[in-house]
Design a protein around this motif. Structure first.
Motif, PDB file in Angstrom:
ATOM      1  N   ILE A   1       0.817  -1.228   0.000  1.00 37.64           N
ATOM      2  CA  ILE A   1       0.000   0.000   0.000  1.00 37.64           C
ATOM      3  C   ILE A   1       0.853   1.283   0.000  1.00 37.64           C
ATOM      4  N   PRO A   2       1.976   1.362   0.768  1.00 34.25           N
ATOM      5  CA  PRO A   2       2.806   2.579   0.696  1.00 34.25           C
ATOM      6  C   PRO A   2       3.484   2.780  -0.663  1.00 34.25           C
ATOM      7  N   ASN A   3       3.530   1.738  -1.494  1.00 36.18           N
ATOM      8  CA  ASN A   3       4.152   1.894  -2.822  1.00 36.18           C
ATOM      9  C   ASN A   3       3.181   2.416  -3.868  1.00 36.18           C
TER      10      ASN A   3
ATOM     11  N   GLY B   1       8.757  12.983  -7.363  1.00 34.87           N
ATOM     12  CA  GLY B   1       8.462  12.055  -8.442  1.00 34.87           C
ATOM     13  C   GLY B   1       7.010  11.644  -8.427  1.00 34.87           C
ATOM     14  N   VAL B   2       6.551  11.266  -9.595  1.00 36.69           N
ATOM     15  CA  VAL B   2       5.178  10.791  -9.747  1.00 36.69           C
ATOM     16  C   VAL B   2       5.195   9.287  -9.507  1.00 36.69           C
ATOM     17  N   GLY B   3       4.177   8.780  -8.811  1.00 38.11           N
ATOM     18  CA  GLY B   3       4.134   7.348  -8.503  1.00 38.11           C
ATOM     19  C   GLY B   3       3.767   6.513  -9.710  1.00 38.11           C
ATOM     20  N   ALA B   4       4.730   5.698 -10.179  1.00 39.40           N
ATOM     21  CA  ALA B   4       4.487   4.898 -11.382  1.00 39.40           C
ATOM     22  C   ALA B   4       3.392   3.855 -11.142  1.00 39.40           C
ATOM     23  N   ASN B   5       3.367   3.239  -9.969  1.00 35.34           N
ATOM     24  CA  ASN B   5       2.358   2.199  -9.707  1.00 35.34           C
ATOM     25  C   ASN B   5       0.946   2.750  -9.812  1.00 35.34           C
ATOM     26  N   ALA B   6       0.740   3.947  -9.226  1.00 35.34           N
ATOM     27  CA  ALA B   6      -0.598   4.543  -9.255  1.00 35.34           C
ATOM     28  C   ALA B   6      -1.000   4.874 -10.690  1.00 35.34           C
ATOM     29  N   MET B   7      -0.034   5.372 -11.485  1.00 38.23           N
ATOM     30  CA  MET B   7      -0.346   5.725 -12.870  1.00 38.23           C
ATOM     31  C   MET B   7      -0.677   4.457 -13.664  1.00 38.23           C
ATOM     32  N   ILE B   8       0.092   3.384 -13.426  1.00 33.06           N
ATOM     33  CA  ILE B   8      -0.170   2.125 -14.140  1.00 33.06           C
ATOM     34  C   ILE B   8      -1.555   1.594 -13.770  1.00 33.06           C
TER      35      ILE B   8
END
Ligand SMILES: *[C@@H]1O[C@H](CO)[C@@H](O)[C@H](O)[C@H]1NC(C)=O
Length: 249
Positions: free
Chosen positions: A45-47, A209-216
């Motif tokens: 969840i924190p990622n 930085g923008v969170g890649a996981n959330a964008m994916i």
């Protein structure tokens, strides 16, 4: 000819509708994960975060030698004021995670409770406040919640055989897809813009930085819903009508 085709279709165990039912379930799970990002320190969840902001251990983070920079000395001056700290915050739709040590995250929906754990030396530029402002004033989770609810309605409509309210299910699915698109674009634009402005304004003392996981998660559920809305239109709405016509004949 057509009647034979319909019979074969009835015999086939897995119908296109089932694929779209699975896509809807996956989309709902992905949206739920995205919304749950940073709301607890449990597991991954924190990622799942929209934006992260961190101190770079008291040094300047790749400030460029751009010709528009007229006061390059400000970076090191500011870094000297900030001092040595590795504090980092991550912002999700419903919570903020923070750490001094990337192995252990402290996450909460209540930023005041997080602030009580901190000293001025740990967060000299008040990036926890920056995170809280971003979450309160810029991030908007309610379109995604509505999209997930609409996707669930579509799931309920096409689950039984024959599917209920076929044209309406296409429309509701389209609406859900549209809400996801607006929401993901909003999330992406807001995060990229906050990330870039924060690094510029602090002259590279903060890394962002923008969170890649959330964008994916966001873009992937949009892609699944786009396939689903097209699929429901062709395979559930139009095909079922053809079947009904043949059976009526
Ligand atoms: C947030 O935490 C603070 C301090 O622990 C507490 O006083 C406040 O009531 C909490 N707010 C909410 C909405 O829970």
């Amino acid at each position: 000819m057509v009647a034979v085709k319909v019979n074969v279709a009835y015999l086939t165990f897995i119908r296109p509708r089932h694929v779209f039912i699975i896509f809807l379930v996956i989309s709902i799970i992905l949206i739920s994960l995205l919304l749950a990002g940073c709301s607890s320190s449990f597991s991954i969840i924190p990622n799942i975060y929209l934006l992260h902001v961190a101190y770079n251990d008291g040094t300047v983070y790749q400030i460029s030698d751009d010709s528009t920079i007229v006061n390059p000395a400000i970076s090191t001056g500011l870094a000297g004021l900030v001092g040595v700290t590795t504090y980092e915050v991550r912002i999700g739709f419903f919570g903020i995670c923070m750490t001094n040590n990337p192995a252990s995250w402290l996450c909460s929906e209540n930023a005041t409770a997080l602030a009580e754990q901190l000293t001025a030396a740990e967060d000299p530029l008040n990036i926890l406040h920056l995170a809280q402002t971003f979450r309160e004033k810029i991030v908007f989770p309610y379109l995604l919640i509505a999209a997930a609810a609409l996707a669930f309605i579509v799931f309920v409509l096409i689950l039984p055989y024959p599917p209920l309210l076929k044209s309406a299910s296409t429309f509701v699915c389209f609406l859900s897809t549209l809400l996801i698109l607006i929401s993901v674009l909003w999330q992406h634009t807001a995060s990229v813009s906050a990330s870039s402005s924060t690094t510029s304004i602090t002259n590279g003392v903060l890394t962002t930085g923008v969170g890649a996981n959330a964008m994916i998660l966001g873009w992937f559920s949009f892609a699944l819903m786009t396939i689903t809305v097209i699929g429901i239109y062709f395979f559930v709405t139009i095909n079922s009508r053809a079947e009904t016509v043949v059976i009526a004949e």
